[in-house]
Design an enzyme around this catalytic site. Sequence first.
Site, PDB file in Angstrom:
ATOM      1  N   LYS A   1       0.810  -1.212   0.000  1.00 53.84           N
ATOM      2  CA  LYS A   1       0.000   0.000   0.000  1.00 53.84           C
ATOM      3  C   LYS A   1       0.850   1.271   0.000  1.00 53.84           C
ATOM      4  CE  LYS A   1      -4.141  -2.034   2.066  1.00 53.84           C
ATOM      5  NZ  LYS A   1      -3.621  -3.393   2.406  1.00 53.84           N
TER       6      LYS A   1
HETATM    7  C1  LIG Z   1      -4.324  -4.543   1.943  1.00 55.13           C
HETATM    8  C2  LIG Z   1      -3.584  -5.831   1.884  1.00 55.13           C
HETATM    9  C3  LIG Z   1      -4.013  -6.920   1.093  1.00 55.13           C
HETATM   10  C4  LIG Z   1      -5.292  -6.869   0.285  1.00 55.13           C
HETATM   11  O1  LIG Z   1      -5.225  -5.951  -0.781  1.00 55.13           O
HETATM   12  P1  LIG Z   1      -6.571  -5.415  -1.458  1.00 55.13           P
HETATM   13  O2  LIG Z   1      -6.135  -4.377  -2.421  1.00 55.13           O
HETATM   14  O3  LIG Z   1      -7.405  -4.848  -0.349  1.00 55.13           O
HETATM   15  O4  LIG Z   1      -7.218  -6.574  -2.111  1.00 55.13           O
HETATM   16  C5  LIG Z   1      -3.244  -8.063   1.049  1.00 55.13           C
HETATM   17  N1  LIG Z   1      -2.107  -8.173   1.790  1.00 55.13           N
HETATM   18  C6  LIG Z   1      -1.667  -7.163   2.574  1.00 55.13           C
HETATM   19  C7  LIG Z   1      -0.428  -7.358   3.362  1.00 55.13           C
HETATM   20  C8  LIG Z   1      -2.382  -5.969   2.652  1.00 55.13           C
HETATM   21  O5  LIG Z   1      -1.945  -4.992   3.461  1.00 55.13           O
END
Ligand SMILES: *Cc1c(COP(=O)(O)O)cnc(C)c1O
Length: 442
Positions: free
Chosen positions: A107
Amino acid sequence: MQYYSTNGSAPIADLHKAVVKGLAEDRGLYMPERINKLPKAFFENIDKMSFQELAYTVANAFFGEDVDSDALHDIVYDTLAFDCPVVKVTDNIYSLELFHGPTLAFKDVGARFMARLLQYFIRQENKGEEVNVLVATSGDTGSAVANGFLGVDGIHVYVLYPKGKVSPIQECQFTTLGKNITAIEVDGVFDDCQALVKSAFMDVELNHHMKLTSANSINVARFLPQAFYYFNAYARMKQQGKNEQLVMCVPSGNFGNICAALFGHQMGLPVKRFIAANNANDIFYKYLLSGKYEPKPSVQTLANAMDVGDPSNFARILNLYSQNGALTPEKTHEAITSLISGATYSDDQIRKTMQQCYRETGYTLDPHGACGYQALADGLQEGEIGVFCETAHPAKFKEKVDEILNIDVTIPDRLAAFMKGEKQSVPMTKNFADFKQYLLKQ
Ligand SMILES: *Cc1c(COP(=O)(O)O)cnc(C)c1O
């Protein structure tokens, strides 16, 4: 470029508005009116391009009409100042490591990109007015947003998190930063934090007092840049001559990351098919089987960043493959299932996968990446090569990983540095009146 709402009844927005508002007036998600195809020559030469170079080309296709090219170049190069390597795990399974950014999870890219894009628009307006970002977090989003916005002038960030409900490693990543980041420790649960943020956005007096915006993961500026990862995966696989019959597998919760991958596919990225890997929260998996989308409350799992019972970006996927509502639900389901398959894993299976992968290959999976790896191990067909997203560094979930694998995961320097910092937070009740009074004094 114009952006329309997946709910179809909000006015068209330009990029600036879509970024500042996040969600459209009709509660729908913004979609770009066009997805520009990239030329064949780009894909032929992509293996010779760096992560930053190829991402700039992709960014131009989305944002080039709305952002001055020097500024966009600067935003992309600043956002992607780290590696995104593809690591071989078995003969036909590769790990795309999305965790080399500041908070060790994927993210980071969207959060930093959004921060810099918002800053660009604020500077253009040139009213000298500070913008305040409110974000509620159960752990991961808060750290990505706080670090993405850290030191970006003209923007102040308030991170609301539930007291005692986030891990110490997560907490230190948004409470030790200082500068333009304020951590608010709410005496309540995550839903209380979210309710406070929602009330703040709807409060007329507060909105007169200060300019408020969200940094939600559904924001176009946060989710679209994640497409960069998939072009880079293709480029790095092509370098090794392994780019034919590629299957991309994405551990999914809110489905923002895989949605960005699908946008990449629409731009011409030569991936054969996609797999959405779920933990026990299997709403999308069930949709693939039945054609029915039935959201339900999320259940807690080892891969907690994927504990989502009503994935917001499902609306974007439907909109994309129904051609903005032109196709019937049956035809849309057909289009989706011909490109995307699913998988779902219990905590027990996640544990077994982590142990087996570690024993047989020496590769340390985190619980989220484990779902992706296992979906490829189960689903790859003859001749296919699989790349799964390892969405977080195993040290981010150190307590769990250490316990499951009986090892002592090394904490990278970046994370260790956060843990040495001093925790600073503002204690808050879960009553909106208190939160409002606090904000009015800022
Ligand atoms: C947010 C997240 C996900 C899921 O991603 P999405 O875009 O919400 O599908 C998977 N793994 C980790 C470590 C995350 O922080």
